[in-house]
Motif scaffolding. Structure first.
Motif, PDB file in Angstrom:
ATOM      1  N   TYR A  11       0.938  -1.119  -0.029  1.00  0.00           N
ATOM      2  CA  TYR A  11      -0.165  -0.013   0.026  1.00  0.00           C
ATOM      3  C   TYR A  11       0.946   1.296  -0.067  1.00  0.00           C
ATOM      4  N   GLY A  12       0.366   2.080  -0.813  1.00  0.00           N
ATOM      5  CA  GLY A  12       1.148   3.464  -1.028  1.00  0.00           C
ATOM      6  C   GLY A  12       0.012   4.564  -1.078  1.00  0.00           C
ATOM      7  N   THR A  13       0.375   5.825  -1.040  1.00  0.00           N
ATOM      8  CA  THR A  13      -0.797   6.656  -1.129  1.00  0.00           C
ATOM      9  C   THR A  13      -0.732   7.043  -2.625  1.00  0.00           C
ATOM     10  N   LYS A  14       0.165   6.749  -3.502  1.00  0.00           N
ATOM     11  CA  LYS A  14      -0.051   7.060  -4.745  1.00  0.00           C
ATOM     12  C   LYS A  14      -0.170   5.892  -5.740  1.00  0.00           C
ATOM     13  N   ARG A  15       0.255   4.619  -5.223  1.00  0.00           N
ATOM     14  CA  ARG A  15       0.003   3.281  -5.997  1.00  0.00           C
ATOM     15  C   ARG A  15      -0.260   2.219  -4.934  1.00  0.00           C
ATOM     16  N   ILE A  16      -0.898   1.264  -5.282  1.00  0.00           N
ATOM     17  CA  ILE A  16      -1.138   0.131  -4.448  1.00  0.00           C
ATOM     18  C   ILE A  16      -0.516  -1.158  -5.374  1.00  0.00           C
ATOM     19  N   GLY A  17       0.626  -1.817  -5.048  1.00  0.00           N
ATOM     20  CA  GLY A  17       0.998  -2.767  -5.758  1.00  0.00           C
ATOM     21  C   GLY A  17       0.325  -3.979  -5.297  1.00  0.00           C
ATOM     22  N   ILE A  18      -0.088  -4.798  -6.223  1.00  0.00           N
ATOM     23  CA  ILE A  18      -0.877  -6.100  -5.860  1.00  0.00           C
ATOM     24  C   ILE A  18      -0.120  -7.411  -6.429  1.00  0.00           C
ATOM     25  N   ALA A  19      -0.216  -8.348  -5.750  1.00  0.00           N
ATOM     26  CA  ALA A  19       0.112  -9.947  -6.227  1.00  0.00           C
ATOM     27  C   ALA A  19      -0.719 -10.786  -5.721  1.00  0.00           C
ATOM     28  N   VAL A  20      -0.863 -11.841  -6.216  1.00  0.00           N
ATOM     29  CA  VAL A  20      -1.811 -12.890  -6.008  1.00  0.00           C
ATOM     30  C   VAL A  20      -1.180 -14.354  -6.011  1.00  0.00           C
ATOM     31  N   THR A  21      -1.882 -15.554  -5.600  1.00  0.00           N
ATOM     32  CA  THR A  21      -1.218 -16.622  -5.680  1.00  0.00           C
ATOM     33  C   THR A  21      -2.214 -17.154  -6.828  1.00  0.00           C
ATOM     34  N   ASP A  22      -1.663 -18.245  -7.104  1.00  0.00           N
ATOM     35  CA  ASP A  22      -2.501 -19.399  -8.057  1.00  0.00           C
ATOM     36  C   ASP A  22      -3.610 -19.806  -7.239  1.00  0.00           C
ATOM     37  N   PRO A  23      -4.562 -20.599  -7.780  1.00  0.00           N
ATOM     38  CA  PRO A  23      -5.676 -21.249  -6.849  1.00  0.00           C
ATOM     39  C   PRO A  23      -5.348 -22.258  -5.835  1.00  0.00           C
ATOM     40  N   LEU A  24      -4.010 -22.855  -6.192  1.00  0.00           N
ATOM     41  CA  LEU A  24      -3.426 -23.938  -5.258  1.00  0.00           C
ATOM     42  C   LEU A  24      -2.593 -23.194  -4.188  1.00  0.00           C
ATOM     43  N   GLN A  25      -2.487 -21.950  -4.323  1.00  0.00           N
ATOM     44  CA  GLN A  25      -1.627 -21.183  -3.394  1.00  0.00           C
ATOM     45  C   GLN A  25       0.063 -21.563  -3.310  1.00  0.00           C
ATOM     46  N   LEU A  26       0.260 -21.945  -4.649  1.00  0.00           N
ATOM     47  CA  LEU A  26       1.755 -22.485  -4.856  1.00  0.00           C
ATOM     48  C   LEU A  26       2.672 -21.362  -5.262  1.00  0.00           C
ATOM     49  N   ILE A  27       2.282 -20.307  -6.029  1.00  0.00           N
ATOM     50  CA  ILE A  27       3.089 -19.537  -6.712  1.00  0.00           C
ATOM     51  C   ILE A  27       2.630 -18.012  -6.390  1.00  0.00           C
ATOM     52  N   ALA A  28       3.384 -16.941  -6.103  1.00  0.00           N
ATOM     53  CA  ALA A  28       3.182 -15.659  -5.986  1.00  0.00           C
ATOM     54  C   ALA A  28       3.474 -14.966  -7.153  1.00  0.00           C
ATOM     55  N   THR A  29       2.673 -14.256  -7.717  1.00  0.00           N
ATOM     56  CA  THR A  29       2.805 -13.482  -9.085  1.00  0.00           C
ATOM     57  C   THR A  29       2.277 -12.050  -8.975  1.00  0.00           C
ATOM     58  N   SER A  30       3.131 -11.190  -9.799  1.00  0.00           N
ATOM     59  CA  SER A  30       2.692  -9.675  -9.575  1.00  0.00           C
ATOM     60  C   SER A  30       1.436  -9.759 -10.371  1.00  0.00           C
ATOM     61  N   LEU A  31       0.627  -8.826  -9.769  1.00  0.00           N
ATOM     62  CA  LEU A  31      -0.772  -8.839 -10.648  1.00  0.00           C
ATOM     63  C   LEU A  31      -0.703  -7.388 -11.549  1.00  0.00           C
ATOM     64  N   THR A  32      -0.916  -6.207 -10.611  1.00  0.00           N
ATOM     65  CA  THR A  32      -1.089  -4.997 -11.310  1.00  0.00           C
ATOM     66  C   THR A  32      -0.729  -4.016 -10.151  1.00  0.00           C
ATOM     67  N   THR A  33      -0.418  -2.796 -10.467  1.00  0.00           N
ATOM     68  CA  THR A  33      -0.727  -1.463  -9.651  1.00  0.00           C
ATOM     69  C   THR A  33      -1.958  -0.835 -10.052  1.00  0.00           C
ATOM     70  N   VAL A  34      -2.537  -0.286  -8.832  1.00  0.00           N
ATOM     71  CA  VAL A  34      -3.822   0.262  -8.840  1.00  0.00           C
ATOM     72  C   VAL A  34      -3.638   1.654  -8.003  1.00  0.00           C
ATOM     73  N   HIS A  35      -4.196   2.801  -8.548  1.00  0.00           N
ATOM     74  CA  HIS A  35      -4.343   3.871  -7.711  1.00  0.00           C
ATOM     75  C   HIS A  35      -5.203   3.754  -6.532  1.00  0.00           C
ATOM     76  N   PRO A  36      -4.958   4.346  -5.431  1.00  0.00           N
ATOM     77  CA  PRO A  36      -5.564   4.018  -4.076  1.00  0.00           C
ATOM     78  C   PRO A  36      -7.035   4.365  -4.103  1.00  0.00           C
ATOM     79  N   GLU A  37      -7.470   5.328  -5.033  1.00  0.00           N
ATOM     80  CA  GLU A  37      -9.088   5.800  -5.348  1.00  0.00           C
ATOM     81  C   GLU A  37      -9.648   4.758  -5.991  1.00  0.00           C
ATOM     82  N   LYS A  38      -8.772   3.891  -6.683  1.00  0.00           N
ATOM     83  CA  LYS A  38      -9.518   2.837  -7.625  1.00  0.00           C
ATOM     84  C   LYS A  38      -9.713   1.356  -6.980  1.00  0.00           C
ATOM     85  N   ILE A  39      -9.084   1.269  -5.918  1.00  0.00           N
ATOM     86  CA  ILE A  39      -8.702   0.255  -5.600  1.00  0.00           C
ATOM     87  C   ILE A  39     -10.108  -0.845  -5.062  1.00  0.00           C
TER      88      ILE A  39
END
Length: 137
Positions: free
Chosen positions: A8-36
């Motif tokens: 979390y940042g005031t200008k951007r929020i970096g987001i990552a997710v796992t696969d459905p089996l929760q084995l691998i962490a992957t970068s997803l996107t960056t979103v402005h806090p107003e759009k989260i």
């Protein structure tokens, strides 16, 4: 079900997710806090998430950093908006430095390495991986 992490940042929020089996962490996107919240509503209609992991900014001595109040508000709103999804905070000290180092080692050009959004998504991935490594199966 996936696990989703936030840097979390005031200008951007970096987001990552796992696969459905929760084995691998992957970068997803960056979103402005107003759009989260709009982003999460859309994402959660398509994917199941069981846990939100939020990077907790701490000083070197373990006390809360200046940005901690912003994160606290974000965590409370996550808990209130999505009560069925657990929220976990993970120490995020050094994640931005680690992310920059990972990007540098990847061979990206300097202009790409300095792209803040890339650093934020990689930081979120490191936060997520830290959480996954700490879980006992």
């Amino acid at each position: 079900m996936r696990i989703m992490a936030f840097d979390y940042g005031t200008k951007r929020i970096g987001i990552a997710v796992t696969d459905p089996l929760q084995l691998i962490a992957t970068s997803l996107t960056t979103v402005h806090p107003e759009k989260i919240w709009e982003f999460l509503t859309d994402y959660l209609q398509k994917e199941e998430v069981e846990t939100f992991v939020v990077g907790k900014p701490l000083q070197m001595d373990g006390t809360a950093s200046e940005s901690a109040s912003h994160i606290l508000g974000f965590v409370r709103k996550l808990q209130k908006t999505y009560p069925a999804i657990s929220v976990v905070e993970v120490d995020e000290r050094f994640t931005s430095k680690m992310a920059s180092a990972v990007i540098a080692q990847s061979g990206k050009k300097k202009s790409k390495r300095q792209e803040k959004g890339l650093v934020d998504t990689v930081s979120a991935t490191i936060i997520l991986q830290t959480y996954m490594d700490s879980k006992t199966f």
